[in-house]
Motif scaffolding. Structure first.
Motif, short mmCIF file in Angstrom:
data_model
loop_
_atom_site.label_atom_id
_atom_site.label_comp_id
_atom_site.label_asym_id
_atom_site.label_seq_id
_atom_site.Cartn_x
_atom_site.Cartn_y
_atom_site.Cartn_z
N PRO A 1 -64.66 -50.00 -14.67
CA PRO A 1 -63.95 -48.72 -14.67
C PRO A 1 -63.42 -48.35 -13.29
O PRO A 1 -62.30 -47.83 -13.17
CB PRO A 1 -65.00 -47.72 -15.14
CG PRO A 1 -66.20 -48.47 -15.51
CD PRO A 1 -65.98 -49.92 -15.27
N GLU A 2 -64.22 -48.63 -12.28
CA GLU A 2 -63.77 -48.30 -10.92
C GLU A 2 -62.49 -49.03 -10.58
O GLU A 2 -61.57 -48.45 -10.00
CB GLU A 2 -64.85 -48.66 -9.90
CG GLU A 2 -66.04 -47.74 -9.89
CD GLU A 2 -67.14 -48.24 -10.80
OE1 GLU A 2 -66.86 -49.12 -11.65
OE2 GLU A 2 -68.28 -47.76 -10.67
N THR A 3 -62.42 -50.30 -10.97
CA THR A 3 -61.21 -51.08 -10.69
C THR A 3 -60.00 -50.43 -11.34
O THR A 3 -58.95 -50.22 -10.70
CB THR A 3 -61.38 -52.51 -11.24
OG1 THR A 3 -62.62 -53.02 -10.79
CG2 THR A 3 -60.26 -53.39 -10.79
N CYS A 4 -60.16 -50.10 -12.62
CA CYS A 4 -59.05 -49.48 -13.34
C CYS A 4 -58.65 -48.17 -12.66
O CYS A 4 -57.46 -47.85 -12.57
CB CYS A 4 -59.45 -49.19 -14.77
SG CYS A 4 -59.88 -50.65 -15.68
N CYS A 5 -59.65 -47.47 -12.20
CA CYS A 5 -59.37 -46.18 -11.56
C CYS A 5 -58.57 -46.40 -10.27
O CYS A 5 -57.64 -45.65 -9.97
CB CYS A 5 -60.71 -45.51 -11.27
SG CYS A 5 -60.56 -43.80 -10.94
N LYS B 1 -56.92 -44.72 -18.86
CA LYS B 1 -57.42 -44.85 -20.23
C LYS B 1 -58.29 -46.08 -20.36
O LYS B 1 -59.31 -46.05 -21.05
CB LYS B 1 -56.24 -44.95 -21.20
CG LYS B 1 -55.77 -43.60 -21.67
CD LYS B 1 -54.82 -43.73 -22.83
CE LYS B 1 -54.35 -42.37 -23.28
NZ LYS B 1 -53.07 -42.44 -23.98
N ARG B 2 -57.87 -47.14 -19.69
CA ARG B 2 -58.69 -48.35 -19.76
C ARG B 2 -60.06 -48.09 -19.13
O ARG B 2 -61.09 -48.51 -19.68
CB ARG B 2 -57.98 -49.49 -19.05
CG ARG B 2 -58.72 -50.79 -19.22
CD ARG B 2 -58.09 -51.91 -18.44
NE ARG B 2 -56.87 -52.41 -19.07
CZ ARG B 2 -56.13 -53.37 -18.52
NH1 ARG B 2 -56.47 -53.89 -17.36
NH2 ARG B 2 -55.04 -53.80 -19.12
N ALA B 3 -60.03 -47.41 -18.02
CA ALA B 3 -61.31 -47.07 -17.37
C ALA B 3 -62.20 -46.30 -18.33
O ALA B 3 -63.41 -46.52 -18.41
CB ALA B 3 -61.05 -46.25 -16.11
N LEU B 4 -61.58 -45.41 -19.08
CA LEU B 4 -62.37 -44.59 -19.98
C LEU B 4 -62.85 -45.38 -21.19
O LEU B 4 -63.88 -45.07 -21.77
CB LEU B 4 -61.55 -43.39 -20.44
CG LEU B 4 -61.36 -42.38 -19.32
CD1 LEU B 4 -60.33 -41.36 -19.69
CD2 LEU B 4 -62.68 -41.71 -19.00
N ASP C 1 -63.61 -57.96 -10.02
CA ASP C 1 -64.00 -57.70 -11.41
C ASP C 1 -62.95 -56.79 -12.01
O ASP C 1 -62.86 -55.61 -11.69
CB ASP C 1 -65.38 -57.02 -11.46
CG ASP C 1 -65.87 -56.95 -12.89
OD1 ASP C 1 -65.07 -57.25 -13.81
OD2 ASP C 1 -67.05 -56.61 -13.09
N LYS C 2 -62.19 -57.38 -12.89
CA LYS C 2 -61.05 -56.67 -13.44
C LYS C 2 -61.51 -55.56 -14.38
O LYS C 2 -60.94 -54.48 -14.42
CB LYS C 2 -60.19 -57.69 -14.17
CG LYS C 2 -58.92 -57.17 -14.73
CD LYS C 2 -58.17 -58.33 -15.38
CE LYS C 2 -57.18 -57.78 -16.39
NZ LYS C 2 -56.62 -58.85 -17.20
N TYR C 3 -62.54 -55.86 -15.17
CA TYR C 3 -62.95 -54.91 -16.19
C TYR C 3 -64.09 -54.04 -15.72
O TYR C 3 -65.16 -54.00 -16.31
CB TYR C 3 -63.32 -55.66 -17.47
CG TYR C 3 -62.12 -56.31 -18.10
CD1 TYR C 3 -61.12 -55.52 -18.64
CD2 TYR C 3 -61.97 -57.68 -18.11
CE1 TYR C 3 -59.99 -56.10 -19.19
CE2 TYR C 3 -60.85 -58.27 -18.66
CZ TYR C 3 -59.86 -57.47 -19.20
OH TYR C 3 -58.76 -58.03 -19.75
#
Lengths: 606, 781
Positions: free
Chosen positions: A363-367, A387-390, A359-361
């Motif tokens: 927050p954990e992934t972005c982190c 920033k994306r995670a946020l 799952d790309k979107y």
């Protein structure tokens, strides 16, 4: 995407996953009798707005393939038409005349709903379609407890949705905003009147607690939530709300909670939140005995180990977790932190890759990706992903903190301060952010100002040597020069098992600076022992040896001094020369000493 | 500017008013407005436009009230008109028609009927209008919806009043605000006029605090209570300022941890204002009495200037930090101990550590004055001038060896401040401070000039101090009265309480302690905050003196020890109080006839004064030692001390102390024997004008008694020839001692009176005097 929106990402999702965890546990480790006993409760819990709720309701209503529906509800847009179909059906049902005998067999009305079962059904469908206001409106005349709850909850969520939109309208996704849920006042009034009449059930109380919490009436919120979990302990969302209200260790014993295994989960979770990690760990161990295959317990245990900085144990647990639940993303940001600390490039990149595929979107992934780039020292990219995670979750604590770290690396101190401060404002118990703030101000050469932040961090983690070391460094700073305070801080660091060994070295140096040679030699010796145990060699060893050699020579312990000097000879540089000079001095003193007694004898024997 | 300019319902209603003013509807009865009313309306609108950058805007109701106040009955009509117009806005289209077509079309281009005026583009009102139109044009559709929703909330109270069913105005904020009952009296009093501009006053308060060099923090600022502050979250666009407000609020409530966390929160969000943060931190520590921390913070604020000298150079902030530091140094008094502990570190290497703390302070103050003059910060100029004057008063430089009214005081401080008055300051140096609420309407001076007024007031206090040192009681009283009468509104409670203390001292000196104590009680009621500190210490002093006079040594002991306990345990701090305590300790010992101990303790006190360079106090101690010697019966050993005090007081121009020393000298001469009576008499007669003009009751009584004793003991004086020479001073002395409740001395006067009456054969008077003597003695026993 199509998950019915959790009220606030972490809380709502936690609930959802927990329900799943629990259902798995029920399925795997419970007797059938228990299963039956809990199933009604489970049903109630599911009403709370999880995707599974739709599954249950619809399965019962239509008997259609529940698995397929559940799958579709998790895959985004494809749900819309199907849900719309349900909507349509429910609308038709409500649209029937009162006397519907000639149309077909009426559905059995829900015993608790007092007749407005169809309306409830319709509202629930609207709710699942995320048309909250419509759902609330559909339920306007309904009197049943479930309908009442759903109406209030939908109203609340509608307000939350509006709030989120306003935040974006007013300040952009990362901007600060003062938007408030416009429905709170009305909800509070209604719920208060019901509460006074005593007609609120567990879920009503839960919602009342949430509203009170938002209105900053914390003690009342606590009482209400306690009542909610005591009457219906299986509502994990209520427990989480209660946990958010236990910001102080002293609050926990004051709560009146009835004994229940859910309470044990709650207590363990609160312990972790309050950084009482070893207590929390003990709780989870006992829970593990009760629920041996629960992933949730496993993940929390790993978190506790991580907080205790026992990275190896935590890593092992996370690996195990991934084996049993390979598509899990929740908690994997913690795992990525561990990999970051251990500088496992390959493992971290693998984890990031897997997370993106899952799952790309999230927050954990972005982190996780941010962590990866940070490890690769590509800080701009890391910031981008944080920033994306946020953007995905404005209240994602660790992303704020990690972004602060990145800004510090990029020497963008104002941005770092801002990021850390947001983290602290979201959760004032986040010691990393307090520490980061202190560090940033120290970078700005404001040690006096930084002290406040370090103090806050140390209050949260009094047994963490790093906090004390940081405070000591501030006190020691040439601006402040409060050496006594610095020494006290370093002593605490030593007492709390300072692994980096900064404190011992600093203590020794400070004492020798202040001319307290005895203390200095004590700490130099301890530091030397530590360095020997680590088998590390460097300037610290040389310094320690040199000081000890000089000190023992001055004290008259020539043998000791000689021993230190001999060891110094193994090192190069100016220290070697000094050691040689010292040795020469020692030799001459020794010779002199061996001559002296004889001279004495000569003097006294004529 | 336009970036922060957001169209709000209040601004919208101002636009409506503007339209009513410039392009009035032709037919309705009060319109067209009479020219005078129109002019007033224009002024009213100008005032509103100036205040529109404020934090919190008035509600529709308040606006109506203001209109009524300003324009009378026509204002009421206008307010109704306004309300009905606002009710007309029910869809985004209405807003569009009003703003774009109505305002831009008519007001700028003309159009309407012959009564309409054109609004000049660059006039303040025109600018305001243009900003409104611009910000409406850049609004997104959501923004317009939002404005509409806000408008709904804005006009709702006006609607609900009609049907008598008051809906909670904004239930979010108001309920909490009303629930707060734990405010103290002071706030209750202020609340009424404060209500509307709680937030509007934030920025000025903020400014004041920033320019506040710590001291202002003590004069409790008008801070709203927590409920209101929390409530204001809903209105406030700039959230950070609320943190500041909360910080001020927690300071007001003495909540140190909360203040600390709010302060850090505020400055974390206000990017890059590190220096201001440190400065405020310092002033907060000073407020809570953490002297060391305050010094640390101020030094850090100075240092950070060096670190960032290239980047963001906030000179004004630096000057203020310097001022704060000076203030702290002068508050701490002799900060030598602190320096020794190495807490201060090396503040300025160029000065070097060998300079005494006081010189250090002097240099800093002068530098501060220079900077303030350069940067044109009138507040700071006034502060540093006053501080320099204060310094001159406190520290008498040995080189000059004269005490004179400081040039800083005599300089045209007050004059220059009033001439530079509010207008230049507001437009000039502090021009950036937005939202001075309603200057023109209320005729009040703005908050900044108020703080200047406060400084001007303190200059009168300082004057009164210097007159006190000179020894001119009437002048001191006059200056104090000027302060108390003219500046009582703007002065901080600190300053005012000092004025009251001075007046009480004056009362004690001239009317006796009983009167002074009742006056003090009044003051204590008025300043509950100071009742436990400064006022209490003065009260204890009075109680002590009274007890000594009455011969109640037990009470004197209690008062004296309580006084000593009030002083801070830190060395070098609270020196005045410590001096007073040990001085009174010695006095009490003397009253107990414990001469040797009294002498030792006075000697120690002398050493202390010498160590801390307290010249004025040295004179007093010398006099005390002489008194001890006199009382112990060895007048000869007392002589050198009196002579010393005479020399010193003469060289320092301490006239009154000089006179007192001469009286003491005369007493000593008299004690040496009848041969010296003439010499003593000469001395007394020389100092008589000053004593009678300025001296306290006690000094006058002592002088009178001594004069009489001189005559009586001199050999070539016979009572029979000129009895009035003895009788007059004796009667005066007896009366004055009775006023002072000093039964001991009064009895002596009565005794002498009785014997004199006896010798001239006035038996009736003799019996009266004897009776009084008897009363005194009996009471004393």
């Amino acid at each position: 995407m199509a998950l019915p929106p959790p009220r606030k990402n972490p809380r709502g999702r936690k609930f959802f996953y927990f329900v799943q965890d629990r259902s798995r546990w029920i399925a795997t480790s419970c007797e059938p009798l228990d299963w039956l006993k809990h199933s009604q409760g489970l049903d109630d819990a599911l009403v709370l707005g999880s995707a599974a709720a739709a599954l249950w309701r619809q399965a019962r209503l239509t008997g259609s393939s529940s698995a397929g529906r559940f799958a579709s509800s998790a895959t985004g847009d494809s749900t819309q038409p199907r849900n719309a179909g349900v909507n349509r059906a429910a609308e038709q049902l409500v649209g029937l005349p009162e006397d519907r005998e000639n149309v077909g067999p009426a559905p059995v009305p829900d015993e608790a709903e007092g007749g407005d079962g169809d309306v409830f059904l319709l509202a629930k469908a609207f709710f699942d379609m995320r048309e909250y206001r419509r759902a609330a409106h559909a339920l306007r005349g309904a009197t049943g407890k479930k309908s009442f709850f759903l109406r209030c909850y939908a109203t609340y969520l509608a307000g939350e949705k509006r709030k989120e939109e306003e935040i974006i309208e007013l300040g952009g996704p990362l901007g600060r905003s003062d938007a408030v849920n416009p429905e709170l006042a009305g909800l509070e009034q209604e719920l208060t009147s019901h509460s006074e009449k005593g007609t609120l059930d567990a879920f009503g109380n839960y919602l009342y607690g949430v509203v009170l919490h938002e209105r900053d009436r914390k003690s009342e919120a606590r009482a209400v939530l306690c009542a909610s979990v005591n009457t219906y302990p299986w509502n994990w969302s209520a427990w989480l709300e209660l946990q958010a209200l236990c910001t102080d260790p002293e609050i926990l014993p004051t709560l009146r909670l009835e004994d229940h295994w859910m309470r044990d989960f709650f207590i363990a979770s609160v312990y972790l939140d309050l950084q009482k990690n070893s207590e929390g760990l003990a709780c989870y161990r006992s829970l593990h005995a009760m629920f041996p295959v629960s992933d949730y317990v496993l993940a929390q245990t790993a978190t506790a180990h991580y907080n205790l900085r026992e990275f190896d144990e935590a890593e092992g647990l996370f690996e195990e977790l991934l084996r049993t639940d390979p598509y899990r993303i929740e908690g994997m940001d913690m795992y990525s932190n561990i990999l970051y600390v251990k500088e496992c490039f390959a493992a971290l990149s693998h984890l990031a890759h897997k997370a993106v595929l899952t799952d790309k979107y999230r927050p954990e992934t972005c982190c996780i990706i941010g962590n990866y780039y940070s490890l690769k020292a590509q800080h701009e990219k890391a910031v981008l992903y944080f920033k994306r995670a946020l953007k995905l979750n404005r209240k994602y604590l660790s992303a704020w903190t990690l972004m602060g770290h990145e800004y510090v690396e990029m020497k963008n101190t104002p941005a770092a301060i801002d990021a850390y401060r947001r983290a602290v404002d979201i959760n004032p118990r986040d010691y990393r952010a307090w520490y980061g703030l202190g560090q940033t101000y120290e970078l700005l050469i404001m040690p006096f100002y930084a002290l406040y932040y370090y103090r806050r961090a140390a209050q949260l983690r009094p047994h963490d040597a790093r906090m004390w070391c940081a405070m000591g460094q501030c006190y020691e700073n040439e601006q402040l020069q409060m050496f006594d305070a610095a020494i006290r801080c370093y002593r605490r660091a030593v007492n709390n098992n300072d692994r980096e060994g900064i404190a011992l070295n600093k203590l020794a140096k400070l004492h020798s600076q202040l001319g307290q040679a005895d203390q200095a030699s004590y700490y130099y010796k301890k530091n030397l022992e530590r360095l020997e145990a680590d088998q590390s060699e460097g300037q610290d060893v040389v310094d320690a040896l040199l000081f000890l050699a000089t000190h023992s020579k001055n004290q008259g312990f020539l043998d000791d001094s000689e021993m230190y000097c001999m060891r110094l000879l193994d090192y190069g540089g100016p220290a070697k020369e000094e050691a040689k000079a010292l040795l020469r001095e020692i030799r001459s003193v020794q010779q002199h000493a061996s001559v002296l007694p004889s001279m004495d004898l000569e003097q006294f024997t004529p | 500017m336009a970036a922060g300019f957001v169209l709000t319902p209040h601004k919208l209603s101002m636009c409506v008013l503007l339209q009513l003013y410039a392009a009035p509807p032709a037919l309705t009865p009060p319109f067209p407005l009479p020219a005078a009313v129109r002019h007033q309306l224009a002024l009213f609108l100008l005032g509103l436009a100036k205040a529109c950058d404020g934090f919190l805007e008035p509600t529709l109701e308040d606006l109506g009230m203001q209109l009524k106040e300003c324009l009378g009955s026509i204002g009421e009509v206008i307010a109704e008109q306004l309300a009905s117009r606002l009710l007309g806005f029910s869809s985004p289209e209405d807003l569009f028609t009003f703003v774009v077509l109505g305002l831009r079309g008519k007001l700028f281009r003309g159009g309407g009927n012959e009564d309409s005026l054109l609004v000049e583009h660059n006039s303040p009102l025109g600018q305001f209008l243009r900003r409104c139109i611009l910000s409406f044009n850049i609004l997104s559709f959501e923004g317009t919806c939002r404005l509409l929703a806000e408008l709904d909330a804005y006009r709702r109270p006006a609607l609900s009043i009609g049907d008598g069913n008051i809906v909670a105005k904004d239930s979010l904020s108001c309920q909490q605000a009303e629930g707060d009952d734990d405010e103290d009296e002071e706030e209750d009093r202020l609340e009424d006029d404060e209500d509307e501009n709680v937030i509007a006053s934030v920025t000025p308060v903020h400014g004041r605090e920033r320019h506040g060099n710590g001291r202002r923090a003590f004069g409790v600022p008008l801070i709203p209570t927590e409920g209101k502050v929390n409530g204001s979250f809903c209105f406030v666009k700039r959230v950070e300022q609320v943190h500041y407000l909360q910080y001020l609020n927690s300071i007001h409530h003495g909540d140190y941890p909360a203040a600390m966390s709010r302060l850090h929160q505020y400055f974390d969000y206000s990017v890059g204002r590190f220096q201001a943060g440190l400065l405020t931190l310092g002033s907060m520590h000073a407020h809570f009495g953490h002297v060391t921390q305050a010094l640390q913070a101020s030094f850090s604020a100075l240092r950070i200037h060096l670190t960032f000298s290239m980047q963001n150079n906030d000179d004004a902030c630096l000057a203020h930090s310097l001022a704060a530091l000076c203030h702290l140094l002068s508050e701490v008094g002799v900060a030598a101990e602190v320096t020794k502990a190495g807490a201060i570190g090396d503040f300025d290497r160029s000065i070097g550590p060998q300079l005494a703390a006081q010189q250090h302070l002097l240099l800093s103050l002068k530098r501060c004055l220079k900077r303030a003059l350069e940067l044109k910060l009138p507040n700071l100029v006034a502060f540093s001038r006053l501080a320099l004057a204060k310094f001159d008063l406190q520290v008498i430089r040995i080189s000059g060896l004269t005490l004179r009214i400081s040039p800083y005081l005599l300089g045209d401080l007050v004059h220059s401040m009033s001439s530079s008055g509010s207008q230049r300051i507001t437009s000039g140096a502090f021009g950036q401070a937005p939202g001075m609420p309603g200057n023109t309407q209320t005729g009040r001076l703005g908050p900044l000039s108020e703080s200047l007024l406060k400084l001007a007031g303190s200059s009168y206090l300082l004057r009164s101090c210097s007159w006190e040192l000179y020894g001119s009681d009437p002048m001191m009283r006059a200056s104090t009265l000027v302060h108390a009468y003219c500046y009582s509104k703007s002065a901080s409670a600190d300053d005012l309480s000092v004025a009251y203390v001075k007046l009480a001292h004056h009362l004690a000196a001239h009317k006796g302690y009983r009167v002074a104590l009742t006056a003090l009680e009044q003051a204590m009621k008025k300043f509950p905050l100071h009742a436990r500190s400064s006022l209490r210490s003065v009260q204890l002093q009075f109680i002590h003196s009274q007890a000594i006079n009455r011969g109640n040594t037990r009470l004197a002991w209690v008062a004296c020890s309580e006084l000593a306990a009030m002083a801070s345990p830190v060395l070098g701090v609270d020196m005045e109080l410590k001096f007073e305590a040990s001085y009174r300790h010695a006095l009490t010992l003397l009253a107990c006839k414990n001469y040797s101990e009294a002498a030792t303790s006075a000697g120690e006190l002398f050493a202390l004064c010498y160590k801390y360079d307290m010249q004025l106090h040295v004179v007093k101690v010398l006099l005390l030692i002489a008194e001890i010697h006199k009382k112990s019966g060895s007048a000869v050993t007392g002589l050198p001390y009196v002579l010393g005090s005479i020399t010193l007081s003469q060289s320092l121009n301490l006239d009154l102390l000089h006179a007192a020393s001469r009286v003491s000298l005369a007493e000593l001469w008299l004690d040496l024997g009848a041969d010296h009576a003439q010499r003593a008499l000469d001395l007394l007669q020389q100092s008589l004008p000053l004593v009678l003009g300025h001296g306290s009751l006690e000094l006058r009584a002592r002088t009178n008694l001594c004069i009489a004793r001189c005559y009586l003991s001199s050999t070539d004086f016979s009572v029979a020839t000129a009895p009035e020479l003895v009788l007059d001073p004796l009667q005066l002395a007896a009366e004055e001692f009775m006023n002072l409740e000093d039964k001991d001395q009064a009895s002596e006067a009565f005794y002498l009176l009785a014997t004199t009456f006896n010798s001239i054969g006035r038996m009736e008077d003799r019996d009266k005097a004897a009776e009084k003597f008897q009363q005194c003695v009996v009471e004393e026993l």
